[in-house]
Structures are given as C-alpha cells and as structure tokens.
Design a protein around this motif. Structure first.
Motif, PDB file in Angstrom:
ATOM      1  N   PRO A   1       4.860   0.559   3.109  1.00  0.00           N
ATOM      2  CA  PRO A   1       6.321   0.425   3.124  1.00  0.00           C
ATOM      3  C   PRO A   1       6.771  -0.944   3.618  1.00  0.00           C
ATOM      4  N   VAL A   2       7.864  -1.422   3.051  1.00  0.00           N
ATOM      5  CA  VAL A   2       8.505  -2.663   3.481  1.00  0.00           C
ATOM      6  C   VAL A   2       9.986  -2.379   3.673  1.00  0.00           C
TER       7      VAL A   2
ATOM      8  N   VAL B   1       7.493 -10.333  -0.853  1.00  0.00           N
ATOM      9  CA  VAL B   1       6.323 -10.801  -1.595  1.00  0.00           C
ATOM     10  C   VAL B   1       5.574  -9.582  -2.122  1.00  0.00           C
ATOM     11  N   VAL B   2       5.169  -9.647  -3.382  1.00  0.00           N
ATOM     12  CA  VAL B   2       4.348  -8.603  -3.988  1.00  0.00           C
ATOM     13  C   VAL B   2       3.043  -9.247  -4.432  1.00  0.00           C
TER      14      VAL B   2
ATOM     15  N   VAL C   1       0.987  -4.463  -4.576  1.00  0.00           N
ATOM     16  CA  VAL C   1       0.973  -4.454  -3.117  1.00  0.00           C
ATOM     17  C   VAL C   1       2.252  -5.083  -2.564  1.00  0.00           C
ATOM     18  N   PRO C   2       3.281  -4.292  -2.249  1.00  0.00           N
ATOM     19  CA  PRO C   2       4.458  -4.853  -1.577  1.00  0.00           C
ATOM     20  C   PRO C   2       4.088  -5.277  -0.163  1.00  0.00           C
ATOM     21  N   THR C   3       4.576  -6.446   0.245  1.00  0.00           N
ATOM     22  CA  THR C   3       4.162  -7.043   1.504  1.00  0.00           C
ATOM     23  C   THR C   3       5.376  -7.474   2.311  1.00  0.00           C
TER      24      THR C   3
ATOM     25  N   VAL D   1       8.250   1.019  -1.446  1.00  0.00           N
ATOM     26  CA  VAL D   1       6.962   1.678  -1.244  1.00  0.00           C
ATOM     27  C   VAL D   1       6.117   1.503  -2.499  1.00  0.00           C
ATOM     28  N   HIS D   2       4.820   1.329  -2.331  1.00  0.00           N
ATOM     29  CA  HIS D   2       3.892   1.220  -3.454  1.00  0.00           C
ATOM     30  C   HIS D   2       3.925   2.484  -4.313  1.00  0.00           C
TER      31      HIS D   2
END
Length: 437
Positions: free
Chosen positions: A193-194, A258-259, A241-243, A208-209
């Motif tokens: 989660p971001v 960033v993804v 990958v959400p970052t 969320v991924h």
C-alpha cells in the motif's frame, strides 16, 4: 499527512516497502546479515527506561502522529527477540515528547492483542507498512500487513489491516481493509500500500498492488470499518510494484508515486495523480536498486530523482520537465531524501556499505561536503526513517544497528544547519525495551 513539495517537506521513495516512511522502514536482522555471530542468550532489558503513559492529544497535521499531540512518533518492525529464533514480538511505537522521541512512552502492537482474526485465526505476521490519516480525524493511522489463511482457490483475501489513531494513540483493534471486488484484478495478493492524496480532494487515499500491471485505487476518507469512500475499476500502470511515500512531484496539487516493474533491480516510472487518481504515466527512470525523490537542486520546477545501483547513483533533475541528467560516484543500494539543514533543498542519504549524506545544492548533488555518519554501535546498520522529531524545522535521521536477533541499538541523529547531521545521536535505546511488561 499529504506529502507536498515545499521548502520544508521532501519525500524519499524506496524500492523496499515498509513504514514509511513514507515513508520508509528498517531492514530487520537475518541470520546471514550479522557482523558477528548471533547470540543465543536472552536479551537484557534491565536498563530500559520506566514505562510512561502515552501523551494525549487533540489531533494535528503532523506526520506519523498517532496520538495527535503535534509530536512525531516512530514505528519499528523486526523488534529484538527475547531469545534467538523466538516468535516476532510485533510492532513497536515510540511516542514523541517535548524534546523529541521519548523511549519510555512506548507501545507494543501484537497480533494477539491488536490484529483482526480471519475465520477465528489470528495472524502470525504483523508488520507495519505505511502511515497516514485515513479517516481525516487528525490522528495518524497505521496500515499493517498480515498473513490470513488461504486455500489457494480464487483471489486471495486482503492481507492489509488498519489501526486507527486516537488521543490514546493506536489503542484499538485493527479492522480489515475492504477492497471491493470490482477494484481488484487477477489473483495476486493485494498488498504494497501507498498513502497519498492522489485525486486532490484533501483526503488520504490508498494505492494497492493488483496484478498484470494494474493498481487498485481506493479513495479516502476511509470508514472505521475499513471501507474506502469509493473504488473504481483497477487502473493500468507501467509496473507491478507501487512504491511510496507519495509526493507531489510536479507541484500541481495532486500526489504522485513511483511504480516499479519489479522488486529489487528494475526500471520504474512516475505515475501522476489527477482528478481521476494516479492514472497518467510521467517520466520513466533507469533501472536501479532504489529510487529517492527530493529537491536536490538545479531548478525548482519539479522534484528530482536519484536512482541507485551498486556502482553509482544516476540523477534526474526536474523529472517532469527538462530531466537534466547527472551521476554521483557513489553506490546507491539504499537511498532516502530529507532536508537535514532546513534550507529547503533535500540531502541525499545513501546507506549501502556506509551511511553517507550528500548536500543538496542549487548546482546539484556532488561528493563535495559529503558527511559520513558513524554507526552508534558495532553490527549491521540500516536506516529506519527520516523526519523532524524535535520540531526544529530540520529532518532527523533514525538508524538501527543490530547483531543477531537479540541485540540492537536505535539512534536518532538530529539534523543540523552546519554539519547536516550531528556527529553524536541525541537519543539511543534498544528495541528490547518493548519486551518489558
């Protein structure tokens, strides 16, 4: 709290997910990571400060302020164990005091006491992932990952749970994050989660991924039952990958993130927020182990990006505008960005084999004036987070040095105007204190 670009607020995005912190989290001890052989004797906690009550607040806009008293708090995963190979104790919270972190005002969050059960079963995994005020009440909330039972048939259950802040801190029981079926895609675990205000409405959202290059966008505010205000169909993204933490990279009032295409070394791209959420792919970044965003210099139109590899760090200035390129002859296996001297520009923190701080300048980052932070003790040292814990307008550096599973030292190095980071920590303690009943 909303991660906006300003003179006092910058953000770092790391490839390894954890608290963020934003955010951003410490790498916990592993059997092969020790600087000396692991000790199998019970940890000593006789010197732990007396347990203090959690200060009660009325709500604030301070990041990571679970009790709403206006002072930043600290989240710790991978706590010291009573003895090697014992079960994970849970998540440690150290609350802020008048002069910074107060190790006596601490709280242990365990799956036995705080986690929501699934089919009557409590999770064994209970790790902090990210923080933000999801329900908008002025008290920061904590997103936790768990391991609910799954028989392998169909989409897996949502492993994320929410612990809501209050005047007493994180005092209640967690609730499961509700992701509507229409917002999911594929059979991957919905995790990573971001937090951020991606649609610009003033409420904190979650990304969320999902799977197949898609993300679930959950619009805040969230109810106390864990439900988002709204969630549409999964959105297409340039990676899986959400970052976080999120940041308003182009200063347009919408948070961006960033993804990455994969964990570890891989390419990444900035996904820009807007009224519909994070749906627009912006600048692409080269392959690297880690990515950090900050205002490092060479213009103020947008934030800059640092991409770390084992050999050097690639720099992209004004990533959504001119994207002026540069390199820093220093490995960047782990990167963070924070304004340690309070001048409005970000310093770049590299924490690979050494802890090095590179001074943000209007001409850009260089190795000139680099500061090396000496670890507080022998062992393997990792960055826990950066943030202004003493409320002096400068970010502080929190690191953790550990030996095996039963010994560690957490140290807070204040940011300074002259030397970027103080030579000696202002606060030191061990996470073994959370084992004191």
């Amino acid at each position: 709290m909303r991660a906006r670009r300003s003179g006092k607020c910058t953000a770092a995005l790391t490839g390894t997910l954890g608290v963020l912190a934003l955010a951003v989290a410490a790498c916990g001890p592993t059997p092969h990571d020790d600087a000396e052989p692991a000790r199998h004797t019970p940890v000593q906690v006789a010197d732990a400060p007396a347990l203090l009550p959690v200060p009660q607040g009325k709500g604030s806009k301070t990041p990571d302020d679970f009790n709403g008293d206006g002072r930043r708090d600290l989240v710790l995963n991978d706590l010291v164990k009573a003895q090697a190979h014992a079960d994970d104790a849970g998540i440690g919270i150290v609350y802020g005091g008048e002069r910074g972190l107060a190790p006596g005002a601490r709280q242990l969050l365990s799956p036995e006491r705080q986690a929501a059960p699934t089919k009557g079963q409590r999770p064994a995994v209970f790790d902090a992932e990210t923080t933000c005020d999801l329900d908008g009440d002025g008290f920061t909330d904590l997103v936790v990952s768990t391991d609910p039972p799954f028989d392998g048939q169909g989409p897996p259950p949502v492993p994320l749970q929410l612990l809501f802040g209050s005047p007493k801190g994180l005092a209640g029981q967690a609730v499961k994050l509700a992701i509507p079926a229409g917002a999911r895609f594929g059979n991957d675990w919905p995790d990573q989660p971001v937090c951020g205000d991606f649609d610009g409405d003033g409420a904190q959202d979650l990304v969320v991924h999902a799977s197949g290059g898609r993300l679930s966008f959950l619009r805040g505010p969230f109810s106390r039952k864990g439900s988002p205000r709204k969630a549409g169909a999964p959105i297409q993204a340039p990676g899986n990958v959400p970052t976080g933490p999120a940041a308003d990279v182009d200063d347009d009032g919408y948070d961006d993130l960033v993804v990455r295409t994969a964990e570890g070394r891989g390419t990444s791209a900035i996904v820009l927020g807007g009224p519909a959420g994070p749906t627009r792919t912006g600048a692409t970044l080269p392959a690297g182990i880690d990515v950090a965003l900050g205002a490092f210099g060479k213009g103020r139109a947008t934030l800059d990006a640092a991409v770390g590899t084992m050999g050097e760090t690639s720099l992209r200035y004004d990533v959504t505008a001119t994207a002026v390129r540069g390199t820093l002859q220093s490995p960047g296996s782990k990167l963070d960005a924070a304004d340690f001297d309070g001048d409005g520009l970000s310093e770049l923190l590299s924490s690979g084999s050494q802890l090095r701080v590179f001074h943000g300048r209007t001409a850009g980052l260089t190795t000139t004036g680099m500061v090396t932070v000496q670890p507080p003790a022998r062992g393997t040292t990792r960055v826990v987070t950066t943030g202004d814990f003493d409320a002096d307008g400068r970010a502080d550096l929190v690191v953790r040095t550990y030996v095996g599973e039963t010994k560690d030292t957490v140290a807070v190095y204040p940011g300074t105007k002259k030397d970027l980071v103080a030579a000696k920590p202002s606060v030191t303690f061990s996470s073994s204190e959370f084992l004191v009943k």
